[in-house]
Design an enzyme around this catalytic site. Sequence first.
Site, PDB file in Angstrom:
ATOM      1  N   LYS A 192      -1.806  20.530 -19.098  1.00  0.00           N
ATOM      2  CA  LYS A 192      -0.575  21.723 -18.726  1.00  0.00           C
ATOM      3  C   LYS A 192      -0.990  22.515 -17.679  1.00  0.00           C
ATOM      4  O   LYS A 192      -1.575  23.535 -18.228  1.00  0.00           O
ATOM      5  CB  LYS A 192       0.247  22.038 -19.765  1.00  0.00           C
ATOM      6  CG  LYS A 192       1.397  22.735 -18.996  1.00  0.00           C
ATOM      7  CD  LYS A 192       2.502  22.872 -20.124  1.00  0.00           C
ATOM      8  CE  LYS A 192       3.689  23.826 -19.679  1.00  0.00           C
ATOM      9  NZ  LYS A 192       4.788  23.996 -20.641  1.00  0.00           N
ATOM     10  N   ARG A 220      12.671  27.296 -15.520  1.00  0.00           N
ATOM     11  CA  ARG A 220      12.721  28.407 -16.368  1.00  0.00           C
ATOM     12  C   ARG A 220      14.136  28.990 -15.946  1.00  0.00           C
ATOM     13  O   ARG A 220      14.799  29.933 -16.578  1.00  0.00           O
ATOM     14  CB  ARG A 220      11.425  29.448 -15.808  1.00  0.00           C
ATOM     15  CG  ARG A 220      10.118  29.101 -16.505  1.00  0.00           C
ATOM     16  CD  ARG A 220       9.116  29.933 -16.080  1.00  0.00           C
ATOM     17  NE  ARG A 220       7.711  29.204 -16.446  1.00  0.00           N
ATOM     18  CZ  ARG A 220       6.492  29.479 -16.153  1.00  0.00           C
ATOM     19  NH1 ARG A 220       6.586  30.737 -15.217  1.00  0.00           N
ATOM     20  NH2 ARG A 220       5.492  28.893 -16.307  1.00  0.00           N
ATOM     21  N   LYS A 259       1.534  32.747 -17.260  1.00  0.00           N
ATOM     22  CA  LYS A 259       1.149  31.969 -18.366  1.00  0.00           C
ATOM     23  C   LYS A 259      -0.294  31.417 -18.341  1.00  0.00           C
ATOM     24  O   LYS A 259      -0.865  30.455 -18.858  1.00  0.00           O
ATOM     25  CB  LYS A 259       1.873  30.475 -18.853  1.00  0.00           C
ATOM     26  CG  LYS A 259       3.503  31.193 -19.078  1.00  0.00           C
ATOM     27  CD  LYS A 259       4.505  29.958 -19.489  1.00  0.00           C
ATOM     28  CE  LYS A 259       5.786  30.514 -19.959  1.00  0.00           C
ATOM     29  NZ  LYS A 259       6.777  29.443 -20.233  1.00  0.00           N
ATOM     30  N   GLU A 289      -9.514  19.171 -22.746  1.00  0.00           N
ATOM     31  CA  GLU A 289      -8.382  19.097 -23.401  1.00  0.00           C
ATOM     32  C   GLU A 289      -7.868  18.014 -24.160  1.00  0.00           C
ATOM     33  O   GLU A 289      -7.357  17.848 -25.322  1.00  0.00           O
ATOM     34  CB  GLU A 289      -7.262  19.676 -22.427  1.00  0.00           C
ATOM     35  CG  GLU A 289      -7.462  21.229 -22.058  1.00  0.00           C
ATOM     36  CD  GLU A 289      -6.805  22.096 -23.060  1.00  0.00           C
ATOM     37  OE1 GLU A 289      -6.556  21.778 -24.240  1.00  0.00           O
ATOM     38  OE2 GLU A 289      -6.849  23.501 -22.989  1.00  0.00           O
ATOM     39  N   LYS A 324       0.630  17.345 -16.108  1.00  0.00           N
ATOM     40  CA  LYS A 324       1.882  18.037 -15.855  1.00  0.00           C
ATOM     41  C   LYS A 324       1.444  19.240 -14.998  1.00  0.00           C
ATOM     42  O   LYS A 324       0.649  19.989 -15.432  1.00  0.00           O
ATOM     43  CB  LYS A 324       2.764  18.567 -16.927  1.00  0.00           C
ATOM     44  CG  LYS A 324       3.967  19.587 -16.615  1.00  0.00           C
ATOM     45  CD  LYS A 324       4.521  19.848 -17.988  1.00  0.00           C
ATOM     46  CE  LYS A 324       5.810  20.824 -17.698  1.00  0.00           C
ATOM     47  NZ  LYS A 324       6.331  21.374 -18.957  1.00  0.00           N
ATOM     48  N   SER A 326      10.280  20.382 -12.510  1.00  0.00           N
ATOM     49  CA  SER A 326      11.683  20.891 -11.830  1.00  0.00           C
ATOM     50  C   SER A 326      11.239  21.173 -10.443  1.00  0.00           C
ATOM     51  O   SER A 326      12.051  20.948  -9.485  1.00  0.00           O
ATOM     52  CB  SER A 326      12.195  22.037 -12.537  1.00  0.00           C
ATOM     53  OG  SER A 326      11.073  22.858 -12.746  1.00  0.00           O
ATOM     54  N   TYR A 334      13.667  14.168 -13.662  1.00  0.00           N
ATOM     55  CA  TYR A 334      14.812  14.786 -13.385  1.00  0.00           C
ATOM     56  C   TYR A 334      15.815  13.685 -12.472  1.00  0.00           C
ATOM     57  O   TYR A 334      16.945  13.752 -12.364  1.00  0.00           O
ATOM     58  CB  TYR A 334      15.130  15.867 -12.871  1.00  0.00           C
ATOM     59  CG  TYR A 334      14.491  17.192 -13.823  1.00  0.00           C
ATOM     60  CD1 TYR A 334      15.176  17.409 -15.005  1.00  0.00           C
ATOM     61  CD2 TYR A 334      13.322  17.527 -13.580  1.00  0.00           C
ATOM     62  CE1 TYR A 334      14.528  18.460 -15.521  1.00  0.00           C
ATOM     63  CE2 TYR A 334      12.568  18.473 -14.400  1.00  0.00           C
ATOM     64  CZ  TYR A 334      13.221  18.638 -15.564  1.00  0.00           C
ATOM     65  OH  TYR A 334      12.441  19.581 -16.141  1.00  0.00           O
TER      66      TYR A 334
HETATM   67  C1  PBG Z   1       7.930  25.077 -21.806  1.00  0.00           C
HETATM   68  C2  PBG Z   1       8.090  24.142 -20.779  1.00  0.00           C
HETATM   69  C3  PBG Z   1       8.049  24.125 -19.399  1.00  0.00           C
HETATM   70  C4  PBG Z   1       8.323  22.837 -18.779  1.00  0.00           C
HETATM   71  C5  PBG Z   1       8.460  22.045 -20.008  1.00  0.00           C
HETATM   72  N1  PBG Z   1       8.229  22.843 -21.221  1.00  0.00           N
HETATM   73  C6  PBG Z   1       7.891  25.473 -18.646  1.00  0.00           C
HETATM   74  C7  PBG Z   1       6.798  26.420 -18.842  1.00  0.00           C
HETATM   75  O1  PBG Z   1       5.676  25.941 -19.327  1.00  0.00           O
HETATM   76  O2  PBG Z   1       7.028  27.706 -18.320  1.00  0.00           O
HETATM   77  C8  PBG Z   1       8.459  22.502 -17.407  1.00  0.00           C
HETATM   78  C9  PBG Z   1       9.308  21.752 -16.783  1.00  0.00           C
HETATM   79  C10 PBG Z   1       9.563  21.601 -15.478  1.00  0.00           C
HETATM   80  O3  PBG Z   1       9.294  22.443 -14.780  1.00  0.00           O
HETATM   81  O4  PBG Z   1      10.438  20.816 -15.168  1.00  0.00           O
HETATM   82  N2  PBG Z   1       7.098  25.181 -22.577  1.00  0.00           N
END
Ligand code: PBG
Length: 336
Positions: free
Chosen positions: A204, A214, A228, A244, A259, A285, A324
């Site tokens: 990730k 968010r 993050k 990982e 992701k 997203s 989505y």
């Molecule tokens: C949170 C999480 C996130 C997403 C899925 N789980 C956001 C982040 O890590 O800030 C993002 C999914 C998306 O952007 O559609 N742990």
Amino acid sequence: MSNYLHAGFPSARLRRARKSPALRRLVAETTLSPANLVYPLFVLPGEGRREVVASMPGIERLSIDGILAKAAEAEALGIRSLALFPVIEPAQKSLRGEESANPEGLVPRSVRALKAAHPGLVIITDVALDPYTTHGQDGIIDESGYVLNDETVETLARQAVAHADAGADIVAPSDMMDGRVGAIRDALEAAGHSNTAILAYAAKYASCFYGPFRDAVGSAANLGSGDKHNYQMAASNSDEALREVALDLDEGADFVMVKPALPYLDIVRRVHDTFSVPTFAYQVSGEYAMIRAAAANGWLDEKSAVLESLLSIRRAGACAILSYFALDAARWLNED
Ligand code: PBG
């Protein structure tokens, strides 16, 4: 004959296989079907509530009744799986995100309702603290704001058990703490959930493409200028993604996730080729927002852009894609 024609010509004319839609379909190396798609949903507390997400036109936050209606729609279209993301009331957020492990919390209640109404759907829950913390980080922080690994892992294990108790088929830790998959596996076994699977968000990346998400779960304001980068991966790295994944598999992950998807297709390919395990990809997203925005301006044909991007994620090696666009895509795939 021209010198530019290759030696095999005319015995080899690759255009022969592209002559008709039926022929093109027969020789397709990759397929995309609604069963490859996972539909992510944003769950609100209460009843009869629906709210638009400004940065994700077409996506709404819904209370459980609305989620059940979407589940029925998804199932009728041939989608087999949903992923749940809760929108937690500010009053229930805290420094340590205790609400995340509440067995009567929004996610466990949603899972129970979904499993009762749609026992055939695979329900995936997100294991991370960001919707529950006042600071929007995925874990518990110290005075300096640093996310504490081992303290966070303990809480995540409790959260995962609460989801499994409610009937979640797959728990998906998206927090990127070290050692969390092993801790969650142990906790699930101890709680009698040996058949609850773990989908590890193994690779990730710290990505700007999570911005609209968010907004959707309401963690953006809490996170503020925070980021993050000290737990999610750097966009520069690919070998590290393999490490990982290797660790998460070793700790008991059943499936792994890469992701975002489109900017990281090389990672999907490497992970799938190296480990031959079910590899999921998340069209996040921001990827959704980009296509929607371009389509709304008339700059891209939406159906073509969506189906081409999803197919490319499959071609890179993903078995399943969180998107989505899942409902729209399934509709288009069923028409064709
Ligand atoms: C949170 C999480 C996130 C997403 C899925 N789980 C956001 C982040 O890590 O800030 C993002 C999914 C998306 O952007 O559609 N742990």
